[in-house]
Design an enzyme around this catalytic site. Structure first.
Site, mmCIF file in Angstrom:
data_model
loop_
_atom_site.group_PDB
_atom_site.id
_atom_site.type_symbol
_atom_site.label_atom_id
_atom_site.label_comp_id
_atom_site.label_asym_id
_atom_site.label_seq_id
_atom_site.Cartn_x
_atom_site.Cartn_y
_atom_site.Cartn_z
ATOM 1 C CB CYS A 416 125.425 -2.582 26.933
ATOM 2 S SG CYS A 416 125.885 -3.965 25.908
ATOM 3 C CG HIS A 460 128.206 -4.857 29.583
ATOM 4 N ND1 HIS A 460 126.937 -4.424 29.285
ATOM 5 C CD2 HIS A 460 128.720 -3.969 30.474
ATOM 6 C CE1 HIS A 460 126.704 -3.325 29.957
ATOM 7 N NE2 HIS A 460 127.768 -3.012 30.685
ATOM 8 C CG ASP A 476 128.258 -0.091 32.476
ATOM 9 O OD1 ASP A 476 127.726 0.317 31.417
ATOM 10 O OD2 ASP A 476 128.197 -1.266 32.859
#
Lengths: 680, 309
Positions: A416, A460, A476
């Site tokens: 991520c 994250h 995201d």
């Protein structure tokens, strides 16, 4: 070494075995933190002491003991690099505890070891306050107490398991008192603190981020925090727990703004008008030794000690060294910062000059094809989705001087943080204010108590871009590459490569597929939540609230009375039980009367000795004070008749008792008493 | 009361040969009247033998004496079967144990083997010789004497066998006045059989037991007794507390003592009077305590309150 032995001061074998057993039991909860040699020391000393008991070897001499102490200090120093700090001190204490066995000669030595054992039992709680540890500590407490009891039973030359019975009974009797003390004992702040920061830093999100940080965090199955929602739990794709905002890209690392970098006008957190549905929840966070707290976006906390930041996060002015519970209200649909100040715009657009040129070029190219900023965001996400990018827990290490160029055009394997990094970089390059947000995404819902468990592997990083009229919008990029990560969680997202918790083969989380293991784990987690909320989290505030609920306004004096009264309430039945056992029948009225008679004579200086019978006493009274003689004889005769000659209470006895009581009142006066003697 | 007069005269009668020992004579009588065996422990020449012989005389019982030596065998006490050539059969020659009062003099001089033969007979009231059980006469009392056990050449009685004696008495030196009277007396320690008058009839002797069982024991007194017993079992000065048999012996003797003093109920002083002779040899001091059995009894009596609290 010459030791004056006395039979009474020796340690019975039974006690010795219990002491050694409890030593090993006390060592067990520390095992994970200790170097291996400590265990060897325990084995060595235990074997040595048992051989001494059998008479095969002797106790070590003074110089050997001094050498062992020195070696212990040196070994701790070499294992930890220092002697201060929590872990080395505990290791030192445990080593000394084992070595003390070699000095265990007489009873006083055993007392030292046993009382040290009680202390060591507490040291385990410096590291964790887990429910299982508490149960285990009750067990070690029982073992240590058993050793203490065994020490007081001389002449036990065989190991006896049934020695456990008495201490078990004693601890069971102490249990109600323990509860009273738990609820009522004043929670006094510590007088001093030990440096808890140990060399093994806790896992968790840190206040800077470079590629590879989050993916290493994802190897940990520790719990970060648990959340309980007042209403329904939102879908997990909406659970973005914001902890940190990284606005500065500096030498390949994203970091948050320092306090001194903020201009005075930007220090205050803007107070927004909430809109949309409200979420209300409470977070029970485990200690992080950091300041920032986690919340869903646009969060406010009614709790004192939880503050808001200009970038809409929550933080605590003191580091979270203990577990912390805070309640939060969130309005996820509230637009954040629709007006952007010049300074803020400048900051959120800043890039190191001339870094990652190919990435910038790509961004400018896509921007040129997009009509608006929003369309540009979608185009970049589409780019990530379209091109051959891989979401993986094992990203290729980025080593080039321009890491994002390497990532976007060569390796294309990332976690991520890589995608958030690259996306934010491209946004800023094209003139769209953007920043990286770090925290946790998702969490596991425990259906047993309706809590969300957020683990470290849920860590994250994502991005926020500022769009005209909409404020900061969450984007995201990971979701564009791997939608499973957001919808289903990390485990599903990386299921193909089998790298989930690859380093912890024993973690129960790995066996979520096995239904009963999973149920057991969730059941235990529900218990832990309750335990952490009600027992570990029972602080002075909660104590005060509890007392207020029960007794109304509590002042210091009332508090002391409550403490004493509840202590008495617990102890009195125990005392009654213990004393009642010795009293065989209710006190005899005749005996009570006789004691009153003795008390009267005692005031005249004639005290009856404990073992002096009524007749002997009467004779002595008559001998010392003839004025009292006749009265005393009469009374004694009456008492003897009642107490020793008659059987049971009947009418005659009652009349006699009455007469005796009257006679008692007619004690002759001091000087002229003899002539005034009245017959009863 | 008739029995009380009889007892007083018996004590007075014994007092003519054993001067100035009235208390011990009374206790010894109490022991025999409680159907118990008596152990007299003292240095040689203190009148142990005189006391036992005199007791037998005033109670009107048959009396035999065995001097215990290290080579005495059980058969020497119990008796032996001898082959009779005239009617070609074995005939039993009873030993000195077949008597009503047996004085076992210096019992700790003989071997444990002989000691236990005697003690067994004491416990069971009968002897078994060559497979045949023969009852001992009724009543049967053993009055054993022993020198203090630290003298050389003795076999001290183990605690379990000491327990068979209801009382242990120590005579002690006579007071100077009594001793002077002894110097002036004509017999000067010589004691002849039949010199003393019999004071208790056989009917009185058997009737005495029945009367003793009717002596009232109140709850208050039982409480006191239980406190005493509990103290011996709980205090750290005692290695071994008083057994239930010891406690029963105490109560039994206290009853007899009360009856001897003409009372129909037991008072704490009765219990205290018999405490030292009954409990003294049954209590063993623990390693922490320097005193002997007598000191323990004093401690016990001092520490336990007569009136319950």
């Amino acid at each position: 070494m010459s030791v004056p032995f006395g039979a009474a001061s020796l340690i019975p074998r039974n006690a010795l075995v219990w002491i050694i057993l409890s030593q090993f039991a006390l060592l067990l909860p520390h095992l994970g933190r200790l170097p291996v040699w400590v265990v060897l020391v325990y084995l060595l000393t235990a074997v040595w002491r048992l051989l001494v008991y059998q008479g095969r070897v002797s106790f070590p001499g003074r110089w050997v003991r001094i050498a062992l102490i020195g070696a212990g200090f040196a070994a701790v120093f070499f294992s930890y690099g220092n002697l201060l700090g929590l872990e080395p001190t505990v290791a030192l204490l445990l080593t000394a505890f084992a070595l003390k066995l070699l000095e265990l000669i007489r009873r006083k030595d055993a007392y030292v070891v046993i009382f040290l054992g009680y202390f060591i039992c507490v040291t385990a709680f410096l590291f964790t306050q887990d429910l299982l540890l508490v149960l285990y500590s009750l067990f070690t407490l029982l073992l240590v107490t058993t050793a203490l009891v065994a020490l007081h039973r001389p002449g036990e030359h065989r190991f006896r398991v049934d020695t456990l019975r008495l201490p078990a009974l004693m601890l069971a009797q102490a249990f109600p008192l323990m509860l009273v003390l738990f609820f009522l004992f004043p929670r006094i702040g510590p007088l001093w603190t030990v440096p808890v920061q140990s060399h093994a830093a806790r896992t968790g999100v840190s206040d800077f981020m470079k590629p590879g940080d989050v993916s290493s965090l994802s190897q940990s199955d520790e719990v970060a925090f648990r959340v309980r929602f007042a209403g329904d739990i939102p879908p997990r794709s909406e659970l973005y727990w914001r902890g940190l905002v990284f606005s500065v890209l500096d030498a390949g690392t994203w970091r948050s703004l320092r306090y001194h970098e903020l201009p005075a006008a930007e220090l205050r957190a803007p107070r927004l008008e909430p809109s949309g549905p409200e979420l209300s929840y409470s977070v029970l966070m485990l200690p992080t030794q950091q300041n920032w707290l986690y919340s869903l976006r646009y969060a406010r906390s009614p709790q004192s000690g939880v503050l808001a930041t200009p970038d809409f996060r929550l933080y605590s002015p003191v580091e979270v060294e203990d577990q912390l519970r805070y309640s939060v209200n969130s309005w996820p649909e509230t637009p954040l910062e629709t007006e952007l100040s010049d300074w803020r715009r400048r900051t959120e657009l800043a890039l190191p000059p001339a870094s990652n040129p190919r990435s910038r070029e790509l961004a400018l190219g896509i921007r040129a094809e997009s009509p608006t900023d929003a369309a540009f965001v979608d185009a970049v996400l589409a780019y990530f989705n379209r091109e051959n990018f891989v979401y993986t827990l094992q990203p290729t290490l980025l080593s080039a001087p321009e890491p994002m160029d390497q990532f976007l055009f060569e390796t294309r394997r990332g976690f991520c943080e890589h995608y958030a990094f690259a996306f934010t970089l491209m946004m800023r390059a094209a003139g769209v204010p953007a920043r990286v947000v770090a925290g946790y995404q998702g969490g596991e819902i425990n259906p047993l108590n309706r809590t969300v468990i957020v683990h470290q592997f849920d860590a994250h990083a994502w991005a926020e871009v500022w769009l005209e009229g909409r404020g900061w919008v969450r984007v995201d990029p990971t979701a564009a590459v791997s939608p499973e990560r957001i919808e289903l969680g990390l485990e599903q997202a990386v299921a193909g490569e089998g790298s989930f918790l690859a380093n912890s083969p024993l973690s129960p989380l790995r066996y979520r597929g096995v239904n009963w293991v999973n149920m057991l784990r969730l059941r235990y987690d529900a218990w832990t939540y309750r335990w952490q909320s009600w027992v570990v989290g029972f602080n002075s505030d909660q104590q005060y609230r509890l007392l207020q609920d029960l007794f109304g306004t509590v002042r210091a004096r009332t508090f002391v009375i409550i403490v004493l009264a509840s202590g008495a309430l617990v102890l009195l039945p125990v005392a009654w039980l213990l004393l009642g056992r010795h009293r065989r029948r209710p006190p005899d009225p005749a005996e009570r009367l006789y004691l009153a008679f003795c008390a009267r004579l005692a005031r005249r200086g004639l005290t009856r000795g404990r073992g002096e019978g009524p007749r002997d006493f009467c004779r002595r009274v008559a001998g010392t004070d003839p004025a009292l003689g006749q009265w005393a004889e009469e009374f004694t005769a009456g008492f003897e008749e009642l107490a020793y000659a008659s059987s049971g209470a009947n009418d005659g006895a009652r009349a006699q008792l009455k007469g005796l009581r009257r006679l008692l009142q007619q004690m002759p006066g001091r000087a002229a008493g003899a002539s005034r003697l009245v017959r009863g | 009361m008739e029995i009380q007069g009889a007892i007083d005269s018996a004590v007075a009668e014994v007092g003519t040969v054993l001067l100035g020992k009235e208390a011990q004579v009374r206790l010894a009588l109490c022991c025999l009247l409680s159907r118990g065996h008596l152990l007299i422990e003292d240095l040689p020449g203190m009148g142990k033998t005189t006391l036992s012989h005199a007791l037998a005389e005033v109670l009107g019982l048959s009396y035999k004496r065995v001097q215990f030596t290290s080579d005495l065998l059980p058969a020497d006490i119990l008796g032996v079967s001898v082959y009779d050539r005239t009617d070609a059969s074995f005939s039993f020659h009873p030993g000195p144990i077949f008597t009503q009062v047996l004085l076992a003099d210096e019992i700790n001089r003989t071997t444990p083997r002989t000691q236990s033969a005697l003690l067994e007979a004491m416990a069971e009231g009968q002897v078994t010789i060559e497979g045949e059980t023969r009852p001992l006469p009724e009543p049967f009392f053993v009055i054993a004497t022993q020198n203090p056990i630290d003298q050389s050449g003795t076999y001290p009685l183990p605690e379990s066998q000491l327990d068979r004696f209801l009382m242990r008495l120590q005579l002690g030196y006579p007071d100077p006045q009594a001793e002077r009277q002894m110097f002036l007396s004509k017999h000067s320690g010589q004691f002849r059989s039949g010199a003393l008058r019999r004071c208790l009839s056989p009917q009185q002797l058997t009737g005495f037991r029945d009367a003793v069982t009717r002596v009232h024991v109140a709850d208050s007194l039982l409480d006191y007794l239980q406190r005493l017993v509990a103290f011996t079992r709980q205090s750290r000065e005692f290695a071994v507390g008083l057994s239930p048999r010891g406690a029963l012996a105490l109560l039994d003797c206290a009853r007899t003592w009360a009856h001897m003093n003409g009372r129909a109920h037991v008072v704490p002083e009765d219990l205290q009077a018999v405490l030292a002779p009954v409990a003294g040899h049954r209590l063993i001091p623990s390693g922490d305590y320097a005193g002997d059995g007598q000191a323990l009894v004093d401690l016990l009596q001092r520490s336990v309150d007569v009136i319950g609290r």
